[in-house]
Motif scaffolding. Structure first.
Motif, PDB file in Angstrom:
ATOM      1  N   GLN A   6       0.811  -1.214   0.000  1.00  0.00           N
ATOM      2  CA  GLN A   6       0.000   0.000   0.000  1.00  0.00           C
ATOM      3  C   GLN A   6       0.852   1.277   0.000  1.00  0.00           C
ATOM      4  N   VAL A   7       2.011   1.247   0.675  1.00  0.00           N
ATOM      5  CA  VAL A   7       2.831   2.467   0.755  1.00  0.00           C
ATOM      6  C   VAL A   7       3.872   2.527  -0.347  1.00  0.00           C
ATOM      7  N   SER A   8       3.874   1.555  -1.254  1.00  0.00           N
ATOM      8  CA  SER A   8       4.842   1.558  -2.353  1.00  0.00           C
ATOM      9  C   SER A   8       4.560   2.707  -3.309  1.00  0.00           C
ATOM     10  N   PRO A   9       5.576   3.207  -3.992  1.00  0.00           N
ATOM     11  CA  PRO A   9       5.367   4.278  -4.978  1.00  0.00           C
ATOM     12  C   PRO A   9       4.398   3.870  -6.080  1.00  0.00           C
ATOM     13  N   GLN A  10       4.390   2.619  -6.474  1.00  0.00           N
ATOM     14  CA  GLN A  10       3.477   2.177  -7.529  1.00  0.00           C
ATOM     15  C   GLN A  10       2.031   2.359  -7.109  1.00  0.00           C
ATOM     16  N   HIS A  11       1.731   2.034  -5.845  1.00  0.00           N
ATOM     17  CA  HIS A  11       0.353   2.179  -5.377  1.00  0.00           C
ATOM     18  C   HIS A  11      -0.011   3.650  -5.205  1.00  0.00           C
ATOM     19  N   GLN A  12       0.913   4.435  -4.689  1.00  0.00           N
ATOM     20  CA  GLN A  12       0.627   5.852  -4.467  1.00  0.00           C
ATOM     21  C   GLN A  12       0.451   6.607  -5.779  1.00  0.00           C
ATOM     22  N   LYS A  13       1.144   6.166  -6.801  1.00  0.00           N
ATOM     23  CA  LYS A  13       1.065   6.845  -8.099  1.00  0.00           C
ATOM     24  C   LYS A  13      -0.219   6.507  -8.841  1.00  0.00           C
ATOM     25  N   ILE A  35      12.036  -3.288   0.231  1.00  0.00           N
ATOM     26  CA  ILE A  35      12.802  -3.795   1.374  1.00  0.00           C
ATOM     27  C   ILE A  35      13.875  -2.789   1.768  1.00  0.00           C
ATOM     28  N   ASN A  36      14.521  -2.168   0.758  1.00  0.00           N
ATOM     29  CA  ASN A  36      15.471  -1.086   1.059  1.00  0.00           C
ATOM     30  C   ASN A  36      14.768   0.253   0.951  1.00  0.00           C
ATOM     31  N   SER A  37      15.358   1.275   1.531  1.00  0.00           N
ATOM     32  CA  SER A  37      14.688   2.577   1.657  1.00  0.00           C
ATOM     33  C   SER A  37      15.301   3.644   0.767  1.00  0.00           C
ATOM     34  N   GLU A  38      16.018   3.243  -0.283  1.00  0.00           N
ATOM     35  CA  GLU A  38      16.743   4.232  -1.089  1.00  0.00           C
ATOM     36  C   GLU A  38      15.817   5.104  -1.931  1.00  0.00           C
ATOM     37  N   ASP A  39      14.691   4.559  -2.384  1.00  0.00           N
ATOM     38  CA  ASP A  39      13.829   5.305  -3.308  1.00  0.00           C
ATOM     39  C   ASP A  39      12.419   5.526  -2.768  1.00  0.00           C
ATOM     40  N   ASP A  40      12.143   5.097  -1.560  1.00  0.00           N
ATOM     41  CA  ASP A  40      10.752   5.048  -1.127  1.00  0.00           C
ATOM     42  C   ASP A  40      10.701   4.970   0.398  1.00  0.00           C
ATOM     43  N   ARG A  41       9.552   4.601   0.918  1.00  0.00           N
ATOM     44  CA  ARG A  41       9.380   4.437   2.369  1.00  0.00           C
ATOM     45  C   ARG A  41       9.668   2.995   2.758  1.00  0.00           C
ATOM     46  N   GLN A  65       5.363   0.679  13.091  1.00  0.00           N
ATOM     47  CA  GLN A  65       4.995   1.515  14.230  1.00  0.00           C
ATOM     48  C   GLN A  65       5.670   2.879  14.199  1.00  0.00           C
ATOM     49  N   SER A  66       6.708   3.034  13.387  1.00  0.00           N
ATOM     50  CA  SER A  66       7.357   4.338  13.252  1.00  0.00           C
ATOM     51  C   SER A  66       6.695   5.196  12.187  1.00  0.00           C
ATOM     52  N   GLY A  67       5.626   4.702  11.589  1.00  0.00           N
ATOM     53  CA  GLY A  67       5.005   5.445  10.494  1.00  0.00           C
ATOM     54  C   GLY A  67       5.708   5.209   9.182  1.00  0.00           C
ATOM     55  N   TYR A  68       6.310   4.015   9.027  1.00  0.00           N
ATOM     56  CA  TYR A  68       6.990   3.596   7.802  1.00  0.00           C
ATOM     57  C   TYR A  68       8.259   4.402   7.535  1.00  0.00           C
ATOM     58  N   HIS A  69       9.009   4.632   8.605  1.00  0.00           N
ATOM     59  CA  HIS A  69      10.359   5.171   8.469  1.00  0.00           C
ATOM     60  C   HIS A  69      11.337   4.002   8.477  1.00  0.00           C
ATOM     61  N   PRO A  70      12.450   4.097   7.728  1.00  0.00           N
ATOM     62  CA  PRO A  70      13.351   2.951   7.602  1.00  0.00           C
ATOM     63  C   PRO A  70      13.979   2.548   8.926  1.00  0.00           C
ATOM     64  N   VAL A  71      14.127   1.252   9.100  1.00  0.00           N
ATOM     65  CA  VAL A  71      14.764   0.682  10.288  1.00  0.00           C
ATOM     66  C   VAL A  71      16.275   0.671  10.062  1.00  0.00           C
ATOM     67  N   ARG A  94      20.751   0.325  -9.806  1.00  0.00           N
ATOM     68  CA  ARG A  94      19.359   0.660 -10.139  1.00  0.00           C
ATOM     69  C   ARG A  94      18.854  -0.227 -11.270  1.00  0.00           C
ATOM     70  N   SER A  95      17.584  -0.567 -11.188  1.00  0.00           N
ATOM     71  CA  SER A  95      16.903  -1.326 -12.224  1.00  0.00           C
ATOM     72  C   SER A  95      15.583  -0.625 -12.501  1.00  0.00           C
ATOM     73  N   GLY A  96      15.411  -0.162 -13.734  1.00  0.00           N
ATOM     74  CA  GLY A  96      14.223   0.618 -14.037  1.00  0.00           C
ATOM     75  C   GLY A  96      14.166   1.904 -13.243  1.00  0.00           C
ATOM     76  N   GLY A  97      15.335   2.450 -12.887  1.00  0.00           N
ATOM     77  CA  GLY A  97      15.409   3.721 -12.184  1.00  0.00           C
ATOM     78  C   GLY A  97      15.373   3.634 -10.681  1.00  0.00           C
ATOM     79  N   VAL A  98      15.165   2.431 -10.109  1.00  0.00           N
ATOM     80  CA  VAL A  98      15.103   2.293  -8.655  1.00  0.00           C
ATOM     81  C   VAL A  98      16.029   1.156  -8.213  1.00  0.00           C
ATOM     82  N   PHE A  99      16.345   1.158  -6.912  1.00  0.00           N
ATOM     83  CA  PHE A  99      17.219   0.121  -6.376  1.00  0.00           C
ATOM     84  C   PHE A  99      16.413  -1.150  -6.118  1.00  0.00           C
ATOM     85  N   CYS A 100      16.405  -2.014  -7.109  1.00  0.00           N
ATOM     86  CA  CYS A 100      15.846  -3.347  -6.970  1.00  0.00           C
ATOM     87  C   CYS A 100      16.573  -4.233  -7.966  1.00  0.00           C
ATOM     88  N   CYS A 101      16.358  -5.530  -7.871  1.00  0.00           N
ATOM     89  CA  CYS A 101      17.036  -6.451  -8.779  1.00  0.00           C
ATOM     90  C   CYS A 101      16.173  -7.677  -8.961  1.00  0.00           C
TER      91      CYS A 101
END
Length: 683
Positions: A195-202, A225-231, A263-269, A361-368
């Motif tokens: 739900q908080v992914s950029p794809q859903h928000q867009k 899973i990583n917080s480089e491009d998103d929440r 519980q942090s409001g989706y801030h990276p751990v 980056r893959s497709g402009g974001v950090f994923c593989c």
């Protein structure tokens, strides 16, 4: 006569959870089911019995703004490809009918709501509502994630614990991990990730539509899973400074990470490294119903320029230098997910590499990924996704260079170091499975754990020695180094010449994080030897624990020897990177054949101090489905002494569960671990 009305809807939780293999999930207000299989709800009516001739039922199912409205029929003969609902006419109770809702095997994953309507001949209407969570279904042959083997489904979907493999290929360390998918809140947090992914928000509608495809879901999760491009969930940190968060090696399970993130409001751990990223992704994928396993690649190349070559530089005295943007990680951990690949062809179905560690980056974001393992093996680098990067991780060549006064004074190649061993946890057993041959063609099928030496073989060393004529040098560890004991090693020197040689001998040891170039030298030795014609000379040496203890810090060691011909100035190098084997904590469970749910049981955790100094530390014990995490302060323990801690636990569910313990020492930055598989039997 009183109007016909809906009094209640019963989601038949226990029946449906058992039938859909979701009994471990705890959702407060929603039924958890898998797509491609019907589930039953019971409807309580009041006013008068239901009359199939004059009354009708309809169900409206909604996922966000997407919805489908279907009439409830009295025939099971409905198309399996779409949404449908039916009442079984056999044994029909007209005041309490059972309705079967059948979902397509390609339905989108998510939290659905539904509304049930009853219509009478006079157009009067009554309604009731409910919610269900729909997951992928590896038990359904029409689902893109179908796995035909039941043992594999248990391991890769249902198992809530596992082993992560780390260290080096010659001295593997198995680290217990709790995936925690059945712990309270984990299911909801994994759904919230979507739900908080950029794809859903867009574009929420498009995201919901695409969630029918595990390829799409896996790319979203890999990025989140990583917080480089998103929440995203985890912030990576390889700096050595973890004061603003938790040292990555201190995590023992996914549940506490997901909880802290939500519980942090989706801030990276803070913080994660590769095995933490991979283990948390494995949790999310198993929760969503996509079969997943954690994979370790030993000597994993990070090829930044794509030339399939990794350069490693040494000084004339054997110190490894940080001069290349490329690097070799002693190990790197990713996940594989099982799915069909209709986008690239059915020949690429099966295991797919997904790497949530932020590297490229893959497709402009950090994923593989997902990168088909079959495509990596067959070098199909033109296919989706990220196959060239993963191919390099397991196949790059290593060029070793010795520099003297800024000039290259020695050069050698190694085509077998990278991707030397790739493994995952075996199905149903607490040991590894060698899957190297899935990724690359291997010369011999004998590369199993039992046949892998803890030292460098002479054949292996010969491949890494240069030149083949002249003076050869081999560096071998006498045994796998154990924390608290001396590092014993042998240097074997062979003079191939028919003349005597005077040689300078340089030995150098540096601490090394698994993914970085080594730190400063903490031990070195220099000398001169004379070699007679055709002589073979053996030098034995050791590094005492007091000399390396300050450099441990969960690090590895890079040990190198450089020989320099005093006449010709030729150099030859041999090196080995190795980790320490830590003695495991001992865990003994009392009456382990009589473990049952909701009853208190006891276990004892024991530790013996292997060091030559007194140590103290913090003991942590946890076990998903057995107990909440608890901590004990261990008092000062003299060298060679043993301490035991008794603990109690109350299992909450049936099955094989992992009880794990870790002891972090205060005086020495090292952690000892242990685990015990506990079989919880039904009463």
């Amino acid at each position: 006569m009183e109007d016909l009305k809906i009094q209640y809807v019963n989601l038949k939780q226990s029946e449906n959870l058992e039938g859909h293999r979701t009994a471990g999930f705890n959702s407060a207000d929603a039924l958890v089911v898998r797509r491609g299989a019907p589930f039953r709800i019971s409807v309580g009516l009041k006013g008068r019995p239901f009359n199939p001739m004059t009354d009708s039922l309809k169900i409206k199912v909604m996922l966000g703004q997407l919805c489908v409205i279907m009439p409830v029929t009295f025939s099971k003969r409905t198309p399996s490809s779409g949404w449908n609902a039916y009442v079984n006419p056999h044994g029909l109770n007209l005041l309490n009918p059972s309705i079967f809702i059948s979902t397509p095997a390609s339905a989108s994953v998510g939290l659905y709501s539904f509304q049930l309507y009853v219509f009478t001949q006079g157009s009067q209407r009554s309604q009731a509502s409910g919610k269900f969570i729909l997951l992928c279904n590896p038990w359904c042959s029409e689902d893109a994630v179908y796995v035909p083997d039941e043992d594999q489904r248990k391991e890769y979907v249902e198992s809530d614990s596992g082993l992560l493999f780390m260290g080096t290929a010659a001295n593997l360390v198995s680290r217990p991990w709790s995936f925690d998918q059945y712990e309270p809140g984990v299911l909801e947090w994994c759904l919230n990730l979507l739900q908080v992914s950029p794809q859903h928000q867009k574009n929420r509608r498009l995201d919901y539509l695409n969630r029918n495809n595990p390829v799409y879901i896996s790319r979203v999760v890999s990025a989140m899973i990583n917080s480089e491009d998103d929440r995203g969930i985890l912030k990576g940190n390889w700096s050595g400074d973890y004061r603003q968060g938790i040292h990555p090696s201190m995590w023992t399970g996914s549940g506490e990470i997901l909880q802290q993130w939500a519980q942090s409001g989706y801030h990276p751990v803070k913080y994660g490294q590769c095995w933490v990223f991979a283990a948390v992704m494995c949790t999310v994928m198993r929760v969503l119903g996509i079969p997943c396993r954690v994979v370790t690649n030993f000597n994993s190349a990070h090829d930044t320029n794509g030339n399939l070559v990794i350069e490693e530089y040494y000084s004339e005295t054997g110190k490894k230098l940080n001069l290349s943007k490329d690097s070799i990680w002693n190990f790197h951990v990713w996940v594989e997910c099982w799915m069909t690949r209709r986008d690239v062809g059915s020949e690429m179905d099966g295991w797919q590499v997904l790497d949530p560690t932020p590297q490229e980056r893959s497709g402009g974001v950090f994923c593989c990924g997902p990168a088909p393992v079959k495509a990596i093996r067959s070098q199909r680098i033109n296919l989706l996704y990220d196959i060239p990067f993963v191919y390099a991780e397991v196949n790059a060549d290593v060029h070793t260079v010795i520099l003297g006064q800024g000039q290259v004074v020695s050069f050698s190649k190694d085509k077998e170091k990278v991707g030397s061993f790739i493994c995952t946890k075996a199905v149903g057993l607490p040991r590894l499975q060698n899957i190297t041959a899935d990724y690359k063609y291997v010369k011999s099928p004998s590369s199993t754990l039992s046949s892998r030496s803890s030292t460098i073989s002479e054949d292996s060393a010969l491949r890494r020695a240069a030149p083949p004529k002249g003076v050869l040098v081999f560096l071998t560890l006498d045994k796998s180094p154990v924390a608290g004991e001396p590092i014993c090693f042998t240097v074997k020197i062979i003079n191939k010449h028919s003349v005597s040689k005077m040689m300078k001998v340089h030995l150098n040891a540096q601490a090394k994080e698994y993914n970085h170039s080594p730190l400063d030298t903490f031990w070195e030795k220099h000398g001169v030897i004379q070699l007679a014609p055709r002589e073979v000379k053996v030098l034995r040496d050791q590094i005492l624990s007091v000399q390396y203890v300050d450099a441990m810090d969960d690090n590895l060691i890079n040990l190198a020897v450089v020989l320099e011909d005093m006449a010709s100035r030729e150099r030859v190098l041999a090196s080995e990177e190795f980790n320490f084997a830590s003695r495991e904590l001992s865990i003994q469970v009392a009456d382990e054949d009589a473990i049952v749910p909701n009853k208190e049981h006891t276990a004892t955790v024991s530790f013996t101090n292997p060091f030559s100094q007194t140590v103290s530390g913090l003991l942590t014990v946890a076990g998903a489905g057995l107990m909440h995490k608890i901590h004990f302060r261990m008092p000062p323990l003299p060298p060679g002494e043993r301490v035991s801690q008794r603990i109690t636990f109350i299992p909450s569910m049936v099955g094989v569960k992992m009880l794990q313990a870790s002891l972090s020492l205060s005086e020495i930055n090292v952690t000892f671990r242990g685990f015990k598989m506990v079989s919880v039997n039904s009463i």
